[in-house]
Enzyme design. Structure first.
Site, PDB file in Angstrom:
ATOM      1  N   GLU A   3       0.805  -1.222   0.000  1.00 50.96           N
ATOM      2  CA  GLU A   3       0.000   0.000   0.000  1.00 50.96           C
ATOM      3  C   GLU A   3       0.835   1.268   0.000  1.00 50.96           C
ATOM      4  O   GLU A   3       0.507   2.242  -0.680  1.00 50.96           O
ATOM      5  CB  GLU A   3      -0.978   0.013   1.178  1.00 50.96           C
ATOM      6  CG  GLU A   3      -2.190  -0.901   0.986  1.00 50.96           C
ATOM      7  CD  GLU A   3      -1.890  -2.369   1.230  1.00 50.96           C
ATOM      8  OE1 GLU A   3      -0.772  -2.665   1.711  1.00 50.96           O
ATOM      9  OE2 GLU A   3      -2.746  -3.219   0.931  1.00 50.96           O
ATOM     10  N   HIS A   8     -11.376  -4.297   9.368  1.00 49.25           N
ATOM     11  CA  HIS A   8     -11.933  -4.168   8.010  1.00 49.25           C
ATOM     12  C   HIS A   8     -13.248  -3.390   7.998  1.00 49.25           C
ATOM     13  O   HIS A   8     -14.069  -3.585   7.107  1.00 49.25           O
ATOM     14  CB  HIS A   8     -12.192  -5.542   7.395  1.00 49.25           C
ATOM     15  CG  HIS A   8     -10.966  -6.280   6.949  1.00 49.25           C
ATOM     16  ND1 HIS A   8     -10.078  -6.833   7.828  1.00 49.25           N
ATOM     17  CD2 HIS A   8     -10.485  -6.555   5.713  1.00 49.25           C
ATOM     18  CE1 HIS A   8      -9.103  -7.431   7.143  1.00 49.25           C
ATOM     19  NE2 HIS A   8      -9.327  -7.271   5.866  1.00 49.25           N
TER      20      HIS A   8
HETATM   21  C1  LIG Z   1      -2.254  -4.672   4.050  1.00 50.64           C
HETATM   22  C2  LIG Z   1      -3.336  -5.419   3.404  1.00 50.64           C
HETATM   23  N1  LIG Z   1      -3.557  -5.254   2.092  1.00 50.64           N
HETATM   24  C3  LIG Z   1      -4.524  -5.956   1.478  1.00 50.64           C
HETATM   25  C4  LIG Z   1      -5.300  -6.822   2.189  1.00 50.64           C
HETATM   26  C5  LIG Z   1      -6.405  -7.588   1.504  1.00 50.64           C
HETATM   27  N2  LIG Z   1      -6.030  -8.981   1.427  1.00 50.64           N
HETATM   28  C6  LIG Z   1      -6.426  -9.874   2.361  1.00 50.64           C
HETATM   29  S1  LIG Z   1      -5.746 -11.365   2.130  1.00 50.64           S
HETATM   30  C7  LIG Z   1      -4.944 -10.857   0.751  1.00 50.64           C
HETATM   31  C8  LIG Z   1      -4.086 -11.811   0.010  1.00 50.64           C
HETATM   32  C9  LIG Z   1      -3.028 -12.332   0.905  1.00 50.64           C
HETATM   33  O1  LIG Z   1      -2.260 -13.238   0.220  1.00 50.64           O
HETATM   34  P1  LIG Z   1      -1.199 -14.093   0.985  1.00 50.64           P
HETATM   35  O2  LIG Z   1      -0.411 -13.226   1.907  1.00 50.64           O
HETATM   36  O3  LIG Z   1      -0.447 -14.845  -0.039  1.00 50.64           O
HETATM   37  O4  LIG Z   1      -2.029 -15.063   1.900  1.00 50.64           O
HETATM   38  P2  LIG Z   1      -3.084 -16.153   1.461  1.00 50.64           P
HETATM   39  O5  LIG Z   1      -4.408 -15.478   1.383  1.00 50.64           O
HETATM   40  O6  LIG Z   1      -2.639 -16.687   0.157  1.00 50.64           O
HETATM   41  O7  LIG Z   1      -3.047 -17.163   2.554  1.00 50.64           O
HETATM   42  C10 LIG Z   1      -5.194  -9.520   0.494  1.00 50.64           C
HETATM   43  C11 LIG Z   1      -4.650  -8.761  -0.640  1.00 50.64           C
HETATM   44  C12 LIG Z   1      -5.065  -6.939   3.571  1.00 50.64           C
HETATM   45  N3  LIG Z   1      -5.826  -7.739   4.354  1.00 50.64           N
HETATM   46  N4  LIG Z   1      -4.079  -6.249   4.152  1.00 50.64           N
END
Ligand SMILES: Cc1ncc(C[n+]2csc(CCOP(=O)(O)OP(=O)(O)O)c2C)c(N)n1
Lengths: 322, 334
Positions: free
Chosen positions: B56, B125
């Site tokens: 971000e 959230h």
């Molecule tokens: C700082 C932030 N940016 C965006 C999000 C929205 N978001 C939630 S989970 C996710 C994907 C996360 O991917 P990863 O870290 O690979 O974990 P996975 O879901 O694959 O277990 C995103 C973009 C968030 N929760 N926090």
């Protein structure tokens, strides 16, 4: 080597993997029926990682987790009934209904928290390790995060800090290939985390995250290193989430063949095979084990459904201490 | 609303080749976590609709850099809560560059976020942080309440020479309503409120998701108390439209400011205090604030409902102001 492990111990680890699978399947079922509020992120398919890492942790070792944290939290020894109570938003849930799935915490067993902010847990794990080091403790911290977290500033700043101060942290990247819809390879030019580890001047390893034994071996090295004051290690565990990003996500961004190829490499099947080869778990034993776990999770879910609804005014409690 | 916002993006990208989109998961086939950008990468290509890593601070900062070098970036940050990570780039960079450069350069950056309570999304959230940003000179803060406004305000935000935070109330994405054609190219002026329902007894000032609740409250007040409430939709939270609010207050002499964000330190305090300062000469100054209780947004639905106000609380606050003024009852406004 994989042959070294005690089959009775591996059977218990297998039980834990089955417990995570059953918990996630049950939670998904309840969520789809509309019984659980909020969002739900499933870790089905990733069970070998939390179990393989926490196998080396004591009760008072610590972990930080993510929005996809049920597996880590169960593997660390949390009570599935209290987790379900929280998923239902009840008063007796881990967070008294204030946190929900993405925020489950159990400080009594070292679960410093699931986290709704990607990367948010990394500096927290570093700080926890800092306080352990200051106290001269031999406890360690396992920090779980997804491939998505690897691109955040919090990750880079946190890992670097742990590296320069030799903090006892095990950074465990659960690379399930996607951050929501974004394939990891499209947002990271480093081939793997060992490249990054070099950049921070710490050891790094890539392991097959669907192979419990591979995770166990890499995690043992990292935990031993951290316990004797050797500092942090980066582990990248390559795995896959069977469901979409959240329950209900149609996951249009990946192909059916891809999903099928990973399902064929189910981490549970490998462990069952290993145990069968050693005569530690025959078909009947396997069926019994699954039935036991299923009964435990059904009971936990039922307890969740019976939880007390929180009093509305309790929403204002715990904003501050006292 | 979702389609209205998408149309605004498409029309602005069509009109101005310097407009481009940057954010997490915004490319097809996903088309954004909330599907606002669906179809745009297919239509405009991946140079103009660019998927970013979860970064971000870098996303917003890159938006600032692009904005000061001749582009008009529209950045998507998935949840308002995640702006916290980009705070330096927003507050110390984007908001300050025009000013501290002595006016050398503009920062035509739009940051779109969605957020707000109502979906049991939990404490990380569901936040509404507009008051934080309204406290920062140099930033503009826009919150639409209808599809029509959503489209016209987003177009204005993109064309605006200053950094604009565009906050989309999540629970309105599926809301329906008329939207002007592309040919009409309707652009709503930033900083201008909209009177969503005229009335002469009490002024209700609000914005975003709470506009619908204020209209519902006004309906009830009319039916049950014979009270004619005037509902003002601020639309731009900063800079906010003092003229429209003060003019309405001078007519009704009773004010309720309502928002779903936490009451303490919220926009309600700013508006109530301004009206009080400006209207000291009025005979009877009656002001009430409606806002969330002082707690994070909890997960369990009944807790969330307890913390966040709705139409009920607006009705109660309106009655209270009129009662204090001795104007609630048979004689009201007749
Ligand atoms: C700082 C932030 N940016 C965006 C999000 C929205 N978001 C939630 S989970 C996710 C994907 C996360 O991917 P990863 O870290 O690979 O974990 P996975 O879901 O694959 O277990 C995103 C973009 C968030 N929760 N926090």
């Amino acid at each position: 080597m994989a042959g070294d492990f005690d089959p009775a111990w591996v059977t218990e680890l297998y039980r834990c993997m089955l417990r995570i699978r059953a918990f996630e399947e049950k939670a998904a079922e309840l969520y789809q029926k509309g019984e659980l509020p909020g969002f739900l992120h499933s870790s089905v398919g990733q069970e070998a990682v939390p179990v393989g890492v926490t196998a080396w942790l004591e009760r008072d070792d610590l972990i930080t987790s993510t929005h996809r944290g049920h597996g880590h939290i169960l593997a660390k020894g949390a009570d599935p009934a209290r987790m379900f109570l929280e998923l239902y938003g009840s008063e007796e849930g881990y967070n008294r209904g204030k946190g929900g799935s993405m925020h489950i915490m159990d400080f009594s067993i070292g679960v410093l928290g699931a986290n709704g902010i990607v990367g948010g847990g990394v500096p927290i794990a570093v700080g926890a390790a800092l306080s352990l080091q200051n106290r001269g403790s031999d406890r360690v911290v396992a920090c779980f995060f997804g491939d998505g977290a690897v691109t955040t500033g919090a990750f880079h700043e946190g890992v670097n800090m742990a590296a320069i101060w030799d903090l006892p942290v095990l950074f465990v990247c659960e690379n399930n290939q996607y951050a929501e819809s974004t394939p990891h390879r499209t947002v990271d030019r480093a081939r793997d985390l060992t490249v990054r580890a070099q950049g921070y001047g710490i050891p790094g390893e890539v392991v097959d995250g669907n192979d419990l034994f591979a995770v166990l071996e890499a995690a043992r090295r990292a935990v031993e290193r951290a316990r004797r004051g050797g500092g942090p290690t980066l582990l990248e565990c390559r795995t896959y989430r069977w469901y979409g990003h959240y329950i209900g996500d149609p996951a249009v961004y990946r192909s059916e063949e891809e999903v099928a190829s990973w399902k064929a490499r189910d981490p549970l099947g490998r462990v069952a095979g290993w145990l069968a080869e050693r005569g530690a778990l025959d078909e009947e034993g396997e069926a019994r084990l699954r039935a036991e776990v299923q009964a435990e999770i059904e009971a936990a879910a039922a307890a969740g459904a019976r939880g007390r609804r929180p009093a509305p005014e309790s929403a204002l409690e715990d904003v501050y201490a006292g | 609303m979702r389609e209205a916002l998408r149309e605004a993006l498409a029309e602005e990208m069509e009109r101005d080749p310097s407009v481009f989109l940057l954010g997490e998961d915004i490319e097809d086939p996903m088309g954004g976590s909330y599907k606002v950008t669906l179809g745009l990468s297919t239509r405009f290509g991946r140079l103009r609709v660019r998927n970013a890593p979860i970064s971000e601070a870098a996303i917003v900062g890159a938006g600032v850099g692009a904005a000061v070098t001749g582009s008009r970036p529209v950045v998507e940050v998935m949840y308002m809560d995640f702006l916290e990570i980009a705070m330096d780039q927003l507050v110390s960079q984007a908001a300050k560059i025009r000013y501290m450069s002595g006016g050398q350069v503009a920062v035509p950056l739009t940051v779109r976020c969605q957020g707000g309570p109502g979906r049991a999304a939990g404490p990380q959230h569901s936040q509404l942080l507009e008051a934080w940003f309204a406290h920062v000179p140099g930033l503009k803060v826009v919150v639409p309440s209808t599809p029509r406004d959503g489209k016209a305000l987003l177009k204005a935000a993109i064309r605006d020479p200053d950094p604009v935070l565009f906050f989309e109330p999540n629970i309105l994405y599926n809301s329906r309503g008329p939207v002007p054609d592309p040919e009409a190219d309707e652009v709503a002026p930033l900083g201008k409120a909209d009177v969503k329902r005229p009335g002469r007894d009490v002024t209700v000032v609000t914005y975003g998701a709470m506009v619908a609740m204020a209209l519902e409250a006004a309906e009830r007040l009319a039916r049950e108390d014979g009270v004619a409430a005037e509902v003002i939709d601020l639309r731009t939270v900063s800079p906010w439209d003092r003229e429209t609010v003060l003019a309405s207050f001078r007519k009704t002499r009773a004010l309720v400011v309502a928002h779903q964000a936490v009451r303490q330190g919220g926009m309600g305090a700013e508006i109530a205090a301004t009206v009080y300062e400006e209207a000291l000469d009025e005979v009877d100054v009656e002001i009430a604030r409606v806002g969330a209780r002082f707690a994070p947004t909890p997960f369990a639905p009944e807790l969330e409902r307890y913390v966040v106000p709705g139409a009920e609380e607006i009705v109660a606050a309106a009655r209270e102001t009129l009662e204090r003024a001795g104007r609630l009852g048979a004689a009201v406004g007749r």
